[in-house]
Scaffold this active site. Structure first.
Site, short mmCIF file in Angstrom:
data_model
loop_
_atom_site.label_atom_id
_atom_site.label_comp_id
_atom_site.label_asym_id
_atom_site.label_seq_id
_atom_site.Cartn_x
_atom_site.Cartn_y
_atom_site.Cartn_z
CG ASP A 65 -0.41 0.07 2.52
OD1 ASP A 65 0.82 -0.14 2.66
OD2 ASP A 65 -1.14 0.31 3.49
CE1 TYR A 67 7.71 3.62 0.94
CE2 TYR A 67 7.49 5.02 -1.00
CZ TYR A 67 8.12 3.99 -0.34
OH TYR A 67 9.16 3.32 -0.93
CG PHE A 78 8.91 -0.29 -3.81
CD1 PHE A 78 9.30 -0.66 -2.53
CD2 PHE A 78 8.22 -1.22 -4.57
CE1 PHE A 78 9.02 -1.92 -2.03
CE2 PHE A 78 7.92 -2.48 -4.09
CZ PHE A 78 8.33 -2.84 -2.81
CG HIS A 191 9.39 -5.98 1.45
ND1 HIS A 191 9.98 -4.79 1.80
CD2 HIS A 191 8.24 -5.67 0.82
CE1 HIS A 191 9.21 -3.79 1.41
NE2 HIS A 191 8.14 -4.29 0.81
#
Length: 224
Positions: A65, A67, A78, A191
């Site tokens: 989702d 930031y 990202f 991740h």
């Protein structure tokens, strides 16, 4: 919520966008924007789709989702605006790129943390959830966004050829079931978060492998 979408996506997602589930989601999101601090800005909710038309998708990088800090979210997984400090996961993405290619990422050098330059080359920077309340990660999960973004992933899998899907972390890797592995390249790892990056994201070689796959299938490589 008025949806201003690039034509190829609007056509491909017309059934989903007219569904009862999406109308319910739209009502919820509109209410949230009217009463709370929500990210990203409304005009950037569908930025990933608007910068990367369906017929130009070559790589998909899936996030969870947006930031949830002030000024960070811009509608691309990202990615952050150029004048915003790069979050830890993005720092690690750039570290991996420097290891793979022996130089700093062109995106980092020229645009800071803004990955719009990737999106314009055909990298779909898609979050599974497209909005979030300030300071509350995951606050808009399970409200209906996942139904739409799962459909987006399925649409890319069905309608595009030889796409590279980068699935980082357990959440993203669950989306593997939506992708036809016989026609696309699926790259999986932990991740890039500092909590997990040393467990397999670093030295994964994903960016070089993506370019090799694209080149082998007569597609232009990405200038990472």
């Amino acid at each position: 919520m008025e949806v201003a979408l690039e034509r190829t996506w609007k056509d491909a997602l017309s059934e989903s966008l007219s569904s009862e589930g999406f109308h319910s989601l739209a009502s919820f999101v509109k209410s949230e924007y009217g009463s709370k601090m929500i990210f990203p800005d409304p005009e950037n909710i569908f930025k990933a789709l608007n910068l990367t038309p369906l017929n130009r998708v070559r790589v998909v990088i899936l996030g969870q989702d947006p930031y949830h800090g002030a000024g960070q979210a811009q509608g691309l997984s990202f990615s952050v605006p150029k004048n915003i400090k790069n979050p830890p996961s993005l720092v690690n993405i750039f570290k991996e790129l420097e290891v793979e290619f022996g130089k700093k990422s062109e995106a980092e050098v020229s645009f800071g943390g803004d990955l719009s330059c990737w999106a314009r080359q055909g990298v779909l920077l898609l979050n599974a959830v497209l909005t979030v309340e300030a300071g509350k990660a995951g606050s808009h999960a399970n409200k209906g966004w996942e139904d739409l973004t799962d459909k987006i992933i399925e649409t890319v899998s069905e309608r595009c050829e030889h796409v590279v899907f980068m699935l980082w972390g357990s959440y993203a890797r669950k989306k593997k079931a939506l992708i036809d592995a016989n026609k696309h390249l699926i790259l999986e790892s932990v991740h890039p978060s500092p909590l997990s990056a040393y467990g397999g994201f670093f030295n994964s070689g994903h960016f070089k492998r993506a370019n090799e796959w694209l080149k082998d299938h007569d597609k232009s490589e990405i200038n990472w």
